[in-house]
Scaffold this motif. Structure first.
Motif, PDB file in Angstrom:
ATOM      1  N   PRO A  55       0.874  -1.165  -0.050  1.00 23.96           N
ATOM      2  CA  PRO A  55       0.027   0.242   0.030  1.00 23.96           C
ATOM      3  C   PRO A  55       0.794   1.231   0.001  1.00 23.96           C
ATOM      4  CG  PRO A  55      -0.332  -1.336   2.030  1.00 23.96           C
ATOM      5  CD  PRO A  55       0.464  -1.920   1.133  1.00 23.96           C
ATOM      6  N   THR A  56       2.036   1.270   0.455  1.00 22.01           N
ATOM      7  CA  THR A  56       2.671   2.254   0.682  1.00 22.01           C
ATOM      8  C   THR A  56       4.423   2.156   0.315  1.00 22.01           C
ATOM      9  OG1 THR A  56       3.365   1.772   2.917  1.00 22.01           O
ATOM     10  CG2 THR A  56       1.672   3.535   2.673  1.00 22.01           C
ATOM     11  N   TRP A  57       4.605   1.206  -0.335  1.00 27.72           N
ATOM     12  CA  TRP A  57       5.994   0.639  -0.501  1.00 27.72           C
ATOM     13  C   TRP A  57       5.959  -0.280  -1.724  1.00 27.72           C
ATOM     14  CZ3 TRP A  57       7.319  -4.566   0.980  1.00 27.72           C
ATOM     15  CH2 TRP A  57       6.415  -5.265   1.398  1.00 27.72           C
ATOM     16  N   LEU A  66       9.616   3.772  -0.242  1.00 25.89           N
ATOM     17  CA  LEU A  66       8.243   4.042   0.785  1.00 25.89           C
ATOM     18  C   LEU A  66       8.042   5.201   0.691  1.00 25.89           C
ATOM     19  CD1 LEU A  66       7.282   2.923   3.431  1.00 25.89           C
ATOM     20  CD2 LEU A  66       9.008   4.346   4.750  1.00 25.89           C
ATOM     21  N   THR A 102      12.337   2.369   9.018  1.00 23.95           N
ATOM     22  CA  THR A 102      12.080   1.507   8.080  1.00 23.95           C
ATOM     23  C   THR A 102      13.385   1.841   7.115  1.00 23.95           C
ATOM     24  OG1 THR A 102       9.980   1.745   8.366  1.00 23.95           O
ATOM     25  CG2 THR A 102      10.364   1.151   6.156  1.00 23.95           C
ATOM     26  N   THR A 134       5.760  -2.793  18.296  1.00 26.49           N
ATOM     27  CA  THR A 134       5.735  -1.348  18.466  1.00 26.49           C
ATOM     28  C   THR A 134       4.631  -1.103  19.925  1.00 26.49           C
ATOM     29  OG1 THR A 134       6.379  -0.825  16.239  1.00 26.49           O
ATOM     30  CG2 THR A 134       5.299   0.916  17.667  1.00 26.49           C
ATOM     31  N   MET A 201       5.581  15.914  19.577  1.00 29.37           N
ATOM     32  CA  MET A 201       5.305  14.673  20.020  1.00 29.37           C
ATOM     33  C   MET A 201       5.535  14.400  21.508  1.00 29.37           C
ATOM     34  SD  MET A 201       6.455  11.315  17.985  1.00 29.37           S
ATOM     35  CE  MET A 201       5.551   9.767  18.280  1.00 29.37           C
ATOM     36  N   ARG A 260      10.782  -5.430  10.476  1.00 23.11           N
ATOM     37  CA  ARG A 260      10.217  -5.243   9.210  1.00 23.11           C
ATOM     38  C   ARG A 260      10.202  -6.766   8.294  1.00 23.11           C
ATOM     39  NH1 ARG A 260       7.915  -1.637  11.497  1.00 23.11           N
ATOM     40  NH2 ARG A 260       8.295   0.567  11.286  1.00 23.11           N
ATOM     41  N   VAL A 262       8.015  -8.279   6.912  1.00 22.14           N
ATOM     42  CA  VAL A 262       7.236  -8.589   5.942  1.00 22.14           C
ATOM     43  C   VAL A 262       8.227  -7.995   4.562  1.00 22.14           C
ATOM     44  CG1 VAL A 262       5.059  -7.772   4.388  1.00 22.14           C
ATOM     45  CG2 VAL A 262       4.988  -8.197   7.059  1.00 22.14           C
TER      46      VAL A 262
ATOM     47  N   LEU B  49      -0.741  -2.206  14.955  1.00 21.51           N
ATOM     48  CA  LEU B  49       0.176  -3.223  14.593  1.00 21.51           C
ATOM     49  C   LEU B  49      -0.207  -3.667  13.282  1.00 21.51           C
ATOM     50  CD1 LEU B  49       0.543  -5.398  17.806  1.00 21.51           C
ATOM     51  CD2 LEU B  49       2.104  -3.579  16.822  1.00 21.51           C
ATOM     52  N   GLU B  52       0.803  -1.064  10.675  1.00 25.92           N
ATOM     53  CA  GLU B  52       2.359  -0.986  10.605  1.00 25.92           C
ATOM     54  C   GLU B  52       2.745  -2.346   9.810  1.00 25.92           C
ATOM     55  OE1 GLU B  52       4.353  -0.601  14.283  1.00 25.92           O
ATOM     56  OE2 GLU B  52       6.298  -0.968  13.221  1.00 25.92           O
ATOM     57  N   GLU B  53       2.428  -3.370   9.809  1.00 24.81           N
ATOM     58  CA  GLU B  53       2.640  -4.509   9.101  1.00 24.81           C
ATOM     59  C   GLU B  53       2.539  -4.359   7.680  1.00 24.81           C
ATOM     60  OE1 GLU B  53       2.405  -8.372  11.296  1.00 24.81           O
ATOM     61  OE2 GLU B  53       1.578  -9.150   9.267  1.00 24.81           O
ATOM     62  N   LEU B  54       1.486  -3.757   7.245  1.00 25.99           N
ATOM     63  CA  LEU B  54       0.727  -3.586   5.797  1.00 25.99           C
ATOM     64  C   LEU B  54       1.569  -2.586   5.279  1.00 25.99           C
ATOM     65  CD1 LEU B  54      -2.825  -4.050   6.068  1.00 25.99           C
ATOM     66  CD2 LEU B  54      -1.282  -5.337   4.838  1.00 25.99           C
ATOM     67  N   THR B  55       1.931  -1.261   6.102  1.00 21.05           N
ATOM     68  CA  THR B  55       2.444  -0.006   5.411  1.00 21.05           C
ATOM     69  C   THR B  55       3.910   0.034   5.959  1.00 21.05           C
ATOM     70  OG1 THR B  55       1.968   1.364   7.287  1.00 21.05           O
ATOM     71  CG2 THR B  55       0.303   1.228   5.777  1.00 21.05           C
ATOM     72  N   LEU B  56       4.452  -0.708   6.723  1.00 17.97           N
ATOM     73  CA  LEU B  56       5.970  -0.375   7.344  1.00 17.97           C
ATOM     74  C   LEU B  56       6.175   0.747   7.901  1.00 17.97           C
ATOM     75  CD1 LEU B  56       7.833  -2.227   4.291  1.00 17.97           C
ATOM     76  CD2 LEU B  56       6.809  -3.258   6.167  1.00 17.97           C
ATOM     77  N   ILE B  57       5.208   1.600   8.423  1.00 19.66           N
ATOM     78  CA  ILE B  57       5.253   2.825   8.864  1.00 19.66           C
ATOM     79  C   ILE B  57       4.746   2.831  10.398  1.00 19.66           C
ATOM     80  CG2 ILE B  57       4.491   5.178   9.052  1.00 19.66           C
ATOM     81  CD1 ILE B  57       4.015   4.828   5.834  1.00 19.66           C
ATOM     82  N   ASP B  58       5.532   3.174  11.367  1.00 19.89           N
ATOM     83  CA  ASP B  58       5.065   3.025  12.818  1.00 19.89           C
ATOM     84  C   ASP B  58       4.100   4.250  12.793  1.00 19.89           C
ATOM     85  OD1 ASP B  58       4.799   3.453  15.423  1.00 19.89           O
ATOM     86  OD2 ASP B  58       6.923   3.683  15.932  1.00 19.89           O
ATOM     87  N   ASN B  60       2.434   5.384  15.643  1.00 24.33           N
ATOM     88  CA  ASN B  60       2.717   6.044  16.651  1.00 24.33           C
ATOM     89  C   ASN B  60       3.340   7.233  16.372  1.00 24.33           C
ATOM     90  OD1 ASN B  60       1.234   4.147  18.836  1.00 24.33           O
ATOM     91  ND2 ASN B  60       2.585   2.662  18.059  1.00 24.33           N
TER      92      ASN B  60
END
Lengths: 313, 282
Positions: A55-57, A66, A102, A134, A201, A260, A262, B49, B52-58, B60
């Motif tokens: 979806p993003t990569w 990415l 990442t 995480t 943050m 990472r 996946v 979670l 994150e697994e699908l997008t590789l983006i945390d 948070n």
């Protein structure tokens, strides 16, 4: 002539970077041929010859793209170069956390390195990897263990290299702790708190205690991996429980802790990782650590972990 | 027609029940599906979670606004996968049909169909207060506020991305008036009154063929008493720790008559009367 860049050490790799990397422990002398180069550049929206499009990569051979919508695009190539294009109006420092997570995951996978999603702490010369998804308190537990006699190794990526004798060594990721404000307060680390991880943050870079006095993180034999599991909150909270896993249980669970993972799968690294994890299990014991989340439960967890580390291997 | 099917609703409007009906129908087994293993082809696109697994983006590390553009990318990715594998994937959603600044729907553009469940907001207020462990007045504030969101909590394995709900009327209208995705609207009260008939109509919309007998079996396996018994025995993972009652608590229609003060009921009607009348609640 090669342009000289400021440098850092990340997972044992020298890194020359055009982007300042807040939250890293240490500058290294400027290097003209670093292992990895980080630069600002125009990054394409897609890659030709894609092996996999998420979806993003996108993965295309030794290239990884990415897309962080509204923040940046990042291209990681050949285990050597990270190109970053921040979106208009976005500060470089707000992109860096994604480069270090990442972006470096892609570098390590492209280089064929085994990297676990773990905070790591050394205890009398032996490292404990705290693995977990995480938000399950890896960094906080690592910081608490450092307050109780441990020494800091790494915050988020445990890159494992095998020395000549086949001993698995965890190599520091070069980062400081990254802690939420309540954990900083609870652990009394306010004096060591640095900048926010991203602007606005409530998570901060925190210098590990003992670092200024020469407690430089160094490669350490990875003796123990703890797989963090969260217990359902009940009253009164159940005490932490540590269970040794045999090799057949540990191997698939460790595969899930590959950082990472996946991405590694889509880069066709499964067979290589299987071998690396099998080798790791030759020198590292793996345990499940079930505990209740919450800062008030930390002392009990720290006590359980230190007791484990004091036991003979 | 294979693809993503949104199971959309304001919270506490029967969404989980319909998932259980579908799960029991599609399981093909001769016993009730375990409520903690709803094995209908499902995909959670708000769990941090999983995202994150699908997008590789945390996620948070993202602000609320920064998470929104991920949602259509995820939705379209899942829809494309479902279409490529020629299967239906049912995705539970509580978001309003919300658009990003560039007009892209939060839920993407490629879903095949949507089921939308609507329930009398006075009963939603009662159910929500038990589910979230807050007062009925707070529940009513949520139903009335245009800024109500679900999720957004950081960390923890159960953390969810923020989901905009808008106020109750605009939640209903945002879904029932959109023209992007073919939609079937189902009233919770009708599903309670004649579950087999209303569920059959849902199946017709989804183009899922099922005999009367299998429909009735699914209905009995997802009967409220069965669900309550399972929850009493082994708990339900979708129940919140802060809830003050079981997830499958009462399911009653018109419980508000006993549970709300006249003033509380009037406040909901004053704010949402127009849409309530449209759906036969007044």
């Amino acid at each position: 002539m090669t342009q000289e860049l400021p440098g850092y050490l990340v997972c044992g790799l020298s890194v020359g970077t055009a982007l300042p990397l807040p939250g890293m422990l240490r500058f290294i002398p400027v290097t003209s041929s670093p292992d990895v180069k980080i630069c600002r550049a125009t990054v394409p929206e897609s890659l030709d010859g894609a092996d996999y499009v998420g979806p993003t990569w996108t993965v295309a051979g030794q290239r990884f793209l990415l897309n962080l919508p509204g923040i940046a695009r990042m291209l990681v190539a050949d285990g050597r170069e990270i190109s970053v294009q921040p979106a208009p109006g976005v500060k470089e420092s707000d992109v860096v956390p994604f480069v270090l997570s990442t972006g470096f995951a892609a570098i390590l996978h492209q280089r064929g390195v085994l990297a676990l999603h773990a905070a790591t702490v050394a205890w009398k010369g032996r490292a404990i990897g705290l693995c977990g998804p995480t938000g399950t308190g890896k960094s906080t537990l690592a910081a608490a263990l450092c307050r109780s006699g441990g020494s800091f190794v790494g915050d988020d990526i445990a890159a494992v290299r095998f020395d000549k004798a086949g001993v698995p060594m965890v190599v520091p990721d070069g980062r400081q702790h990254r802690l939420w404000a309540d954990a900083v307060d609870h652990l009394g680390l306010g004096q060591l708190q640095g900048a926010a991880v991203r602007e606005r943050m409530q998570k901060f870079h925190v210098t590990p205690s003992g670092y200024e006095a020469g407690g430089e993180p160094r490669p350490t034999p990875l003796a123990v991996v703890l797989l963090l599991r969260t217990r359902e909150p009940i009253e009164p909270p159940a005490p932490p429980k540590i269970t040794r896993l045999d090799l057949t249980d540990a191997a698939p669970l460790l595969r899930e802790e590959v950082f990472r993972g996946v991405l590694a799968q889509r880069m066709a690294r499964d067979a290589e990782l299987f071998g690396q994890i099998a080798t790791l299990l030759g020198g590292t014991r793996v345990f499940l650590l079930e505990r209740t989340l919450g800062l008030e439960q930390l002392p009990a967890t720290v006590a359980a972990v230190t007791k484990l580390m004091e036991m003979p291997a | 027609m294979a693809g993503v099917v949104w199971l959309a609703s304001y919270p506490k409007s029967g969404n989980t029940w319909v998932r259980l009906l579908l799960a029991n129908l599609l399981s093909g087994k001769n016993q009730a599906v375990d409520i903690n293993q709803i094995a209908v082809n499902a995909c959670n696109i708000v769990n941090r979670l999983h995202v994150e697994e699908l997008t590789l983006i945390d996620t948070n590390l993202l602000s609320k606004e920064e998470t929104y553009p991920l949602r259509p990318l995820l939705a379209d990715f899942i829809a494309e996968q479902a279409a490529a594998e020629n299967k239906d994937v049912f995705v539970k959603l509580h978001d309003a049909y919300f658009r990003l600044h560039d007009g892209t729907p939060l839920t993407g553009k490629t879903a095949a169909r949507a089921l939308y469940f609507v329930r009398d907001p006075r009963d939603v207020a009662v159910s929500l207060s038990f589910h979230c462990g807050f007062s009925i007045d707070t529940a009513i504030d949520r139903l009335l506020s245009a800024d109500t969101r679900m999720g957004g909590k950081l960390g923890t394995e159960r953390g969810q991305l923020p989901q905009p709900l808008l106020d109750w009327s605009n939640h209903v209208r945002s879904w029932t008036r959109q023209n992007d995705v073919p939609i079937h609207v189902c009233r919770y009260e009708d599903l309670r009154a004649d579950t087999a008939e209303v569920f059959s109509r849902i199946l017709g919309f989804l183009q899922i063929g099922a005999s009367q007998e299998t429909v009735e079996q699914a209905v009995s396996f997802a009967d409220f008493t069965e669900l309550q018994q399972q929850e009493a025995e082994k708990g339900f993972r979708e129940r919140q720790a802060i809830s003050t009652a079981p997830f499958f608590r009462s399911g009653r229609v018109c419980e508000w008559v006993d549970a709300l003060t006249p003033e509380q009921a009037a406040a909901i009607v004053a704010a949402h009367g127009e849409v309530m009348a449209e759906f036969g609640y007044l």
